[in-house]
Design a protein around this motif. Sequence first.
Motif, short mmCIF file in Angstrom:
data_model
loop_
_atom_site.label_atom_id
_atom_site.label_comp_id
_atom_site.label_asym_id
_atom_site.label_seq_id
_atom_site.Cartn_x
_atom_site.Cartn_y
_atom_site.Cartn_z
N LEU A 227 0.81 -1.22 0.00
CA LEU A 227 0.00 0.00 0.00
C LEU A 227 0.85 1.27 0.00
O LEU A 227 0.29 2.37 -0.10
N LEU A 228 2.16 1.12 0.14
CA LEU A 228 3.04 2.29 0.17
C LEU A 228 3.53 2.64 -1.22
O LEU A 228 3.87 1.75 -2.01
N ASP A 229 3.63 3.94 -1.50
CA ASP A 229 4.27 4.33 -2.75
C ASP A 229 5.79 4.25 -2.57
O ASP A 229 6.29 3.99 -1.46
N ASP A 230 6.53 4.46 -3.65
CA ASP A 230 7.99 4.30 -3.59
C ASP A 230 8.62 5.21 -2.55
O ASP A 230 9.56 4.82 -1.85
N ARG A 231 8.12 6.44 -2.46
CA ARG A 231 8.72 7.40 -1.52
C ARG A 231 8.53 6.95 -0.08
O ARG A 231 9.46 6.97 0.73
N ASP A 232 7.31 6.52 0.26
CA ASP A 232 7.06 6.07 1.63
C ASP A 232 7.77 4.75 1.92
O ASP A 232 8.20 4.50 3.05
N ARG A 233 7.89 3.89 0.92
CA ARG A 233 8.62 2.64 1.13
C ARG A 233 10.08 2.93 1.45
O ARG A 233 10.67 2.32 2.34
N ALA A 234 10.68 3.88 0.72
CA ALA A 234 12.07 4.25 0.98
C ALA A 234 12.21 4.85 2.38
O ALA A 234 13.18 4.58 3.10
N LEU A 235 11.24 5.70 2.77
CA LEU A 235 11.26 6.29 4.10
C LEU A 235 11.17 5.21 5.17
O LEU A 235 11.92 5.24 6.15
N MET A 236 10.27 4.25 4.98
CA MET A 236 10.12 3.17 5.95
C MET A 236 11.42 2.39 6.12
O MET A 236 11.85 2.11 7.24
N ARG A 237 12.05 2.06 5.02
CA ARG A 237 13.31 1.31 5.09
C ARG A 237 14.38 2.11 5.82
O ARG A 237 15.14 1.56 6.62
N ARG A 238 14.44 3.41 5.55
CA ARG A 238 15.48 4.21 6.19
C ARG A 238 15.21 4.38 7.68
O ARG A 238 16.14 4.38 8.49
N LEU A 239 13.94 4.51 8.05
CA LEU A 239 13.60 4.58 9.47
C LEU A 239 14.06 3.33 10.21
O LEU A 239 14.71 3.41 11.26
#
Length: 449
Positions: free
Chosen positions: A50-62
């Motif tokens: 359900l995450l777009d690419d930007r939020d997926r990248a943010l989640m991984r970095r968090l």
Amino acid sequence: MPSQRFARPTEVPGLAARRIAADILDGVLHRHRTLDEQLDGAGAHPGLKLLDDRDRALMRRLVATVLRRLGTLGHLLSRLLDRGVPTDAPRAQSALLIGAAQILWMDVPDHAAVDLSVRLVQSDRRAAKYAGLVNAVLRRCAREGRTIVDDVRSEGLDIPPWLLARWKAHYGEAAARDIALALGQEPTLDITVKSDAGAWASRLHGQMLPTGTVRTLLQGSVTTLPGFAEGAWWVQDAAAALPARLFGAVEGKAIADLCAAPGGKTAQLVQAGANVVAVDRSPARVARLRDNLTRLHLEAGVEVADATEWPGANGGFDGILVDAPCSATGTIRRHPDVAWLRQHADFAGLTGLQARLLRRAAAMLKPGGILVYCTCSLEPEEGEQAISALLAETPEMRRVPIEVGEVAGLAEIVTSDGDLRTLPCHLPHPEPRLGGLDGFYAARLVRSA
């Protein structure tokens, strides 16, 4: 499956990414699940789709930032909390870790880090009562946190004490400290290209390392970068690209790559002209290896088999690469969960498997054939000691020392015995994010004629 609900159309931007990051952190810290199994494949978190690419990248970095700084974050929170982190609400702990990590190490405004962490606990039934506590602690973190962190920066808190003690014993106090500091850096994207590394370094806004690897700070989905879809390159840490080169000229030679998935070293050998059989016991990992070879327009024989029992071709290979399963402590900067999931008891089973793989590989070599053994581990039992044991029990095998010229003149990565040993603090750079290597060990042996 995590109990939290996922993104809703009216949800505050960025909250879904933080909620999933909290679920995944809980998986690592409380259920001992690896990041890989929670991010990809059948066991992946269901909210990721359900995450777009930007939020997926943010989640991984968090997630990665919290795990890289977990020891320091624990120290920080112990200073800011009179009664310690709440133990009856894991979401409160995750919210504090994620909020503090954003304030101290990520380009997120303090007010946003605090507000979204508070919303994170408010959305959880057990944690909601701690919303005021989370708000107060993170506001104090924004005021005082950097000073607290600076005071302990050199103490190696982000590596479990038992693991840091091992490195001090083997590499010395100063090197262990440098390793720990290097592992705290977010890693670059390293790629191996089929040809014209200089041109690809320019296209990808990176630089070509002395070893030929292209290193870039580009972030986001790898699949959208120039050259990926065309199969011009593949992702591979600069240190991981070295062992396959130790065979020398391989054109027309028969080489077995044992424990081969996901296939980076197989691709190197095929690209250099070898006739390769890639072996791995995991059907899922073999499927990924096949997909990678297809994208790269490279062909190799591929077999799903336990390499310790694989019949292969006894005495029939010109070369065998054993990229052995290991503790992976050399890859902590890319896989920060490893530091917190590994236990000292893991080594016994791993070293036994490595010994069986080495014995099997030695038996499959032609006279004059070359065996290259490697692990992405910093532990001597999985490197130097494994090779010493094989040489002691197999007199027909002897070491062929690696020359400095074979590794781009990087004398610091060649041991006194002539083996390869890269450390995360090697290949320094004025821009810390552009320096470093995965920790790798490799040895080259030859079977007597």
